[in-house]
Design an enzyme around this catalytic site. Structure first.
Site, PDB file in Angstrom:
ATOM      1  N   HIS A 360       0.780  -1.235   0.000  1.00 40.00           N
ATOM      2  CA  HIS A 360       0.000   0.000   0.000  1.00 40.00           C
ATOM      3  C   HIS A 360       0.806   1.277   0.000  1.00 40.00           C
ATOM      4  O   HIS A 360       0.250   2.362   0.042  1.00 40.00           O
ATOM      5  CB  HIS A 360      -0.926   0.032   1.218  1.00 40.00           C
ATOM      6  CG  HIS A 360      -2.119  -0.846   1.055  1.00 40.00           C
ATOM      7  ND1 HIS A 360      -3.282  -0.399   0.455  1.00 40.00           N
ATOM      8  CD2 HIS A 360      -2.327  -2.135   1.358  1.00 40.00           C
ATOM      9  CE1 HIS A 360      -4.152  -1.391   0.424  1.00 40.00           C
ATOM     10  NE2 HIS A 360      -3.599  -2.459   0.967  1.00 40.00           N
ATOM     11  N   LYS A 548      -8.777  14.069   3.992  1.00 42.50           N
ATOM     12  CA  LYS A 548      -7.946  12.876   4.019  1.00 42.50           C
ATOM     13  C   LYS A 548      -7.020  13.017   5.218  1.00 42.50           C
ATOM     14  O   LYS A 548      -6.979  14.089   5.829  1.00 42.50           O
ATOM     15  CB  LYS A 548      -7.133  12.743   2.734  1.00 42.50           C
ATOM     16  CG  LYS A 548      -6.470  14.073   2.295  1.00 42.50           C
ATOM     17  CD  LYS A 548      -5.693  13.932   0.988  1.00 42.50           C
ATOM     18  CE  LYS A 548      -6.540  13.875  -0.245  1.00 42.50           C
ATOM     19  NZ  LYS A 548      -6.527  12.615  -0.929  1.00 42.50           N
ATOM     20  N   ARG A 549      -6.273  11.981   5.586  1.00 40.84           N
ATOM     21  CA  ARG A 549      -5.328  12.124   6.676  1.00 40.84           C
ATOM     22  C   ARG A 549      -4.363  13.268   6.393  1.00 40.84           C
ATOM     23  O   ARG A 549      -4.010  13.521   5.239  1.00 40.84           O
ATOM     24  CB  ARG A 549      -4.552  10.815   6.884  1.00 40.84           C
ATOM     25  CG  ARG A 549      -5.352   9.747   7.581  1.00 40.84           C
ATOM     26  CD  ARG A 549      -5.871  10.179   8.921  1.00 40.84           C
ATOM     27  NE  ARG A 549      -4.789  10.299   9.879  1.00 40.84           N
ATOM     28  CZ  ARG A 549      -4.515   9.411  10.834  1.00 40.84           C
ATOM     29  NH1 ARG A 549      -5.277   8.350  10.985  1.00 40.84           N
ATOM     30  NH2 ARG A 549      -3.506   9.599  11.668  1.00 40.84           N
ATOM     31  N   LYS A 554       0.645  14.436   1.100  1.00 39.43           N
ATOM     32  CA  LYS A 554      -0.667  14.756   0.519  1.00 39.43           C
ATOM     33  C   LYS A 554      -0.809  16.250   0.239  1.00 39.43           C
ATOM     34  O   LYS A 554      -1.753  16.700  -0.416  1.00 39.43           O
ATOM     35  CB  LYS A 554      -1.788  14.274   1.442  1.00 39.43           C
ATOM     36  CG  LYS A 554      -1.886  12.741   1.524  1.00 39.43           C
ATOM     37  CD  LYS A 554      -2.981  12.310   2.498  1.00 39.43           C
ATOM     38  CE  LYS A 554      -3.100  10.808   2.683  1.00 39.43           C
ATOM     39  NZ  LYS A 554      -3.908  10.135   1.643  1.00 39.43           N
ATOM     40  N   THR A 656      -8.474   6.493  -2.431  1.00 33.46           N
ATOM     41  CA  THR A 656      -9.836   6.048  -2.715  1.00 33.46           C
ATOM     42  C   THR A 656     -10.798   7.213  -2.507  1.00 33.46           C
ATOM     43  O   THR A 656     -11.901   7.205  -3.050  1.00 33.46           O
ATOM     44  CB  THR A 656     -10.255   4.886  -1.794  1.00 33.46           C
ATOM     45  OG1 THR A 656      -9.942   5.229  -0.439  1.00 33.46           O
ATOM     46  CG2 THR A 656      -9.548   3.609  -2.182  1.00 33.46           C
ATOM     47  N   LYS A 660     -14.582   8.497  -4.447  1.00 34.86           N
ATOM     48  CA  LYS A 660     -15.865   8.874  -3.834  1.00 34.86           C
ATOM     49  C   LYS A 660     -16.330  10.230  -4.364  1.00 34.86           C
ATOM     50  O   LYS A 660     -17.511  10.449  -4.611  1.00 34.86           O
ATOM     51  CB  LYS A 660     -15.717   8.944  -2.307  1.00 34.86           C
ATOM     52  CG  LYS A 660     -15.234   7.657  -1.657  1.00 34.86           C
ATOM     53  CD  LYS A 660     -14.819   7.909  -0.196  1.00 34.86           C
ATOM     54  CE  LYS A 660     -13.975   6.768   0.338  1.00 34.86           C
ATOM     55  NZ  LYS A 660     -13.265   7.134   1.587  1.00 34.86           N
TER      56      LYS A 660
HETATM   57  C1  LIG Z   1     -12.028   7.234   1.851  1.00 32.75           C
HETATM   58  C2  LIG Z   1     -11.529   7.663   3.173  1.00 32.75           C
HETATM   59  C3  LIG Z   1     -10.171   7.899   3.371  1.00 32.75           C
HETATM   60  C4  LIG Z   1      -9.146   7.777   2.262  1.00 32.75           C
HETATM   61  O1  LIG Z   1      -9.009   9.016   1.616  1.00 32.75           O
HETATM   62  P1  LIG Z   1      -7.784   9.320   0.633  1.00 32.75           P
HETATM   63  O2  LIG Z   1      -8.137  10.628   0.036  1.00 32.75           O
HETATM   64  O3  LIG Z   1      -7.747   8.223  -0.364  1.00 32.75           O
HETATM   65  O4  LIG Z   1      -6.554   9.389   1.478  1.00 32.75           O
HETATM   66  C5  LIG Z   1      -9.764   8.310   4.625  1.00 32.75           C
HETATM   67  N1  LIG Z   1     -10.640   8.479   5.630  1.00 32.75           N
HETATM   68  C6  LIG Z   1     -11.956   8.280   5.467  1.00 32.75           C
HETATM   69  C7  LIG Z   1     -12.882   8.508   6.614  1.00 32.75           C
HETATM   70  C8  LIG Z   1     -12.447   7.861   4.236  1.00 32.75           C
HETATM   71  O5  LIG Z   1     -13.763   7.633   4.089  1.00 32.75           O
END
Ligand SMILES: *Cc1c(COP(=O)(O)O)cnc(C)c1O
Length: 811
Positions: A360, A548-549, A554, A656, A660
């Protein structure tokens, strides 16, 4: 409606079961019940439905002697379950009707459920999306993880500072868990091992170990419009009360009880670091606890079904999601050899037939290594086995590459006092995959280059995907309804058929509906934001979102720099041509990640300063949303217009979140990184906004010698922006960040924010200028929705099932 026992679940069934739960568990009638009791009763009734469906499905698996995949992961970011289960089972309207009659609103009940945060971010959410698809596609599967008493911390932002609070989700959130105290296993740590030879047969003896009981708590995982109900088994550590009876008889009751009181901390808390290893002993214990309990469980289930292990590799696929569960490799060796008397060769043959591994990340700080001494002390027998795997591996490599010590030491599992989990995982897995095309290519070219040369047949790609029903159908009912009207409901089971929606790209009424839906969803988000922060986000502004984190790679900092440059421009020229924008951020920083916390403070301070300036805040607004989690994401995604996916190219394995956003019609502003690359291929160039250096260009720039200061000197806009950090915002200076970007002691600007700044601003302006033309924007949005089917987890799981696990649908 749901077929149950060949009959249909009616509203009167729902009413009867709810009434009976209320009376049995709370001693109340529906008239007397409060919201909480109704919620709990609803959970109990749905659990009953799932239980009866599950036992039928298990019968089928047994009858068909079907192969099962066991998905091992230290994290599952499950999110809430009531809504998902009701939708998956197709019984929302029945529950809605009955609850309305009882005077309750189903949507309010959903909100009572805590959001189990048994994961940090993308990795854990992926695991949960995969469980959903496995059930929806009728694949036999079982997830294994840890039942952390405390999930990921709750985040509050106080004066711009992240403050962490414990997440004791079990208090109200254990409603979906089924304890299986009849299915416990014991896991052994510490002690020492010796070999005893008797009649030419070697027995391994493990003495003076400490023992922990693993107690399973099952969460049933429903599928949408499917027969399967799979389970996610979460292990909880429990002390084994083998009290020292001597102490008892000596009257030393308290000492006898104190003696073993440390076992339960193993499942106490989830480590809150995303993409970063914790070299802590407790983390190693958690990992071994998970794999040992799970493997004993898998073997005992297999024996119960088949009475033999000879067909184990025909019936079992074990997948390790990242290297965290990689100890399942030596653990399976241990069980087969020490308990079932397998020879090394036969045990290794089984292991290498059943285990597969997903990588990952390529971030060096995330590649797991364990100190050899620590490892040997905690897991003496497992250490022996890993050493022997390493010895044999190096022997083979020596034949392949005689004299090439450098290469062999890079590929070895043990070296320089470290156990390297990635090398262990590749050496023992039959298949290794990355999570996007770009990432899988980078693996072959960089971190796993030697292994790719030696064992090219092991390497493949499976691009990540999301549970599109949760993230589109259930979270965005308005868009979902429009899709149903335009293209029917087939896409719910066959996400690739979303492409049918392309036929409506010139249909002005559909394009108008898309805009209305977006505005309504923005209004809902705006209400949510107002309730949390007291800030009113203008629904006529562009909603530009980065959630995101928090991580340097990022590049939330790059986004902040963009906003600062807009702020400067507006201050200098209040009539500057800028379309009103609301910039929304959300995400947690690991508690010990100082730099990430500093960036939160910057964003928050910038937002606060702007909020006090009525002229500016009507044009740009910055909002930091606390405690980003799955439930918040479900409100954000449908309301977003710009999806910020701006990591330094080569660093984000897949992402991911980007998917979304896409499936909800946001336009991506991103680098050529992770899945963005494939999103660009899917939508064509004019519906995605790509900027910045490519991964190859980034490598070249490093080789040439990256000097951030040159970019600073070459661009007026950038210089003003960076300089502005000295003065800071809302009374806080961010001079530290200036040093970080242009005059650090080590490498300045390690994630090349400055190198991509101009291109980012340029592309952002190009994108926002499209917003003037609402119809054109809607067309691009439609294109994104229609092309998002590829990024459904159903597609990913189809590939894993066919190419890696070799499992079949069981119907
Ligand atoms: C989808 C999701 C992530 C992943 O987000 P990335 O932009 O791919 O880092 C992290 N936290 C939550 C709560 C999510 O639903």
């Amino acid at each position: 409606m749901l077929q149950m026992n060949n009959s249909i679940l009616t509203t009167s069934d729902v009413r009867n079961t709810l009434e009976s739960k209320l009376s049995r568990y709370f001693g109340v009638t529906p008239q007397e019940a409060d919201k909480n009791q109704i919620y709990k009763a609803a959970v109990l009734t749905v659990k009953d439905i799932l239980t009866s469906k599950r036992s039928k499905y298990k019968e089928k698996i047994k009858k068909q002697r079907a192969k099962t995949v066991y998905y091992l992961c230290m994290e599952f970011l499950v999110g809430r379950s009531l809504k998902n289960n009701l939708h998956n089972l197709g019984i929302v309207s029945e529950y809605e009707k009955v609850l309305n009659e009882m005077g309750f609103d189903l949507n309010e009940l959903y909100e009572l459920e805590p959001d189990p945060g048994l994961g940090n971010g993308g990795l854990g959410r992926l695991a949960s999306c995969f469980m959903d698809s496995l059930s929806s596609l009728d694949y036999p599967a079982k997830g294994f993880s840890i039942c952390y008493e405390y999930g990921l911390f709750k985040q509050k932002i106080i004066d711009g500072n992240q403050v962490e609070f414990p997440d004791d989700w079990m208090n109200d959130g254990d409603g979906w868990l089924v304890p299986r105290t009849d299915k416990t296993f014991s896991v052994k740590f510490d002690g020492h091992v010796s070999e005893k030879w008797e009649n030419g047969k070697c027995t391994v003896i493990h003495e003076e170990y400490s023992e922990v009981q693993a107690v399973p708590y099952d969460m049933m995982i429903s599928g949408s419009d499917s027969e399967a109900v799979n389970s996610l088994r979460l292990w909880r550590a429990k002390e084994i009360s083998n009290f020292n009876m001597n102490l008892f008889s000596q009257g030393q009751y308290v000492r006898a009880i104190q003696e073993n009181s440390n076992a339960e901390i193993i499942s106490k808390v989830l480590y809150p670091s995303d993409d970063h290893t914790e070299g802590k002993l407790l983390r190693l214990s958690q990992q071994y606890f998970l794999v040992s309990a799970s493997l004993q469980n898998i073997i005992s289930d297999h024996l119960a079904s088949y009475g033999t292990l000879y067909n184990f590799s025909d019936k079992v696929a074990i997948h390790i999601n990242d290297t965290h569960p990689a100890l399942c490799i030596p653990e399976l060796m241990r069980i087969l050899m020490d308990i079932y008397s397998y020879s090394w060769e036969n045990a290794w043959d089984v292991v290498t037939k059943v285990v597969s591994y997903t990588n990952h990340t390529v971030l060096p700080e995330a590649l797991e290594c364990w100190n050899v001494d620590l490892f040997r002390l905690k897991l003496p027998r497992i250490y022996n086995i890993v050493s022997e795997i390493n010895r044999r591996l190096c022997e083979d490599l020596w034949t392949m590459y005689p004299g090439d010590w450098d290469r062999i030491s890079r590929m070895a599992i043990i070296g320089y006092s470290q156990v390297k989990m990635a090398n262990l995982s590749i050496a023992a897995s039959h298949t290794v995959n990355g999570v996007s095309k770009l990432h899988s290519d980078i693996l072959k070219k960089t971190v796993f280059r030697d292994y790719y040369k030696a064992m090219p047949y092991k390497f493949t790609n499976v691009t990540n995907g999301i549970a599109h029903r949760r993230w589109l159908s259930w979270s965005n009912p308005k868009l979902s309804k429009l899709l149903d009207e335009c293209i029917g409901e087939e896409y719910k089971k066959k996400p690739e058929t979303l492409t049918e929606f392309n036929k409506f790209r010139d249909d002005t009424s559909v394009l108008e509906r898309l805009q209305e839906i977006k505005t309504e969803n923005k209004l809902a988000l705006s209400k949510f934001i107002f309730n949390k922060t007291g800030i009113i986000a203008d629904v006529n502004s562009i909603f530009d979102v980065q959630v995101k984190r928090m991580h340097e790679y990022k590049r939330q900092l790059l986004n902040a720099l963009k906003i600062i440059s807009m702020y400067i421009e507006l201050k200098e020229n209040p009539n500057a041509h800028i379309h009103p924008c609301t910039f929304i951020f959300g995400g947690k920083a690991a508690p010990g990640y100082y730099k990430a916390k500093e960036i939160i403070k910057l964003i928050w301070s910038l937002g606060s300063e702007i909020e006090r300036d009525p002229k500016i805040r009507d044009i740009i607004r910055v909002i930091y949303l606390e405690d980003y989690n799955v439930s918040t994401a479900e409100i954000l995604m449908p309301a977003s217009e710009i999806s910020e996916q701006i990591s330094l190219a080569g660093k984000e394995a897949s992402g991911t979140g980007c998917m979304k956003f896409m499936i909800n019609g946001a336009l991506t502003l991103g680098t050529l990184d992770g899945a963005n690359v494939e999103m660009k291929e899917a939508v064509n160039d004019d519906s995605i906004y790509i900027f910045g250096h490519t991964a190859e260009e980034v490598d070249e720039l490093w080789k040439k010698g990256y000097e951030a200061i040159r970019y600073y000197q070459a661009s007026d806009k950038l210089r003003k922006t960076v300089d502005r950090l000295h003065r800071g915002f809302n009374g806080t200076s961010f001079s530290n960040l200036v040093s970080y970007l242009i005059s650090g002691y080590g490498v300045s600007d390690p994630y090349m924010c400055l190198a991509d700044f101009d291109s980012y601003i340029h592309t952002f302006n190009e994108l926002t200028s499209v917003y003037q033309n609402k119809e054109l924007w809607a067309k691009k949005s439609l294109r994104n929705i229609a092309q998002a089917g590829y990024f459904a987890a159903d597609r990913s799981i189809g590939e894993y099932a066919a190419d890696i696990w070799h499992i079949n649908h069981v119907k």
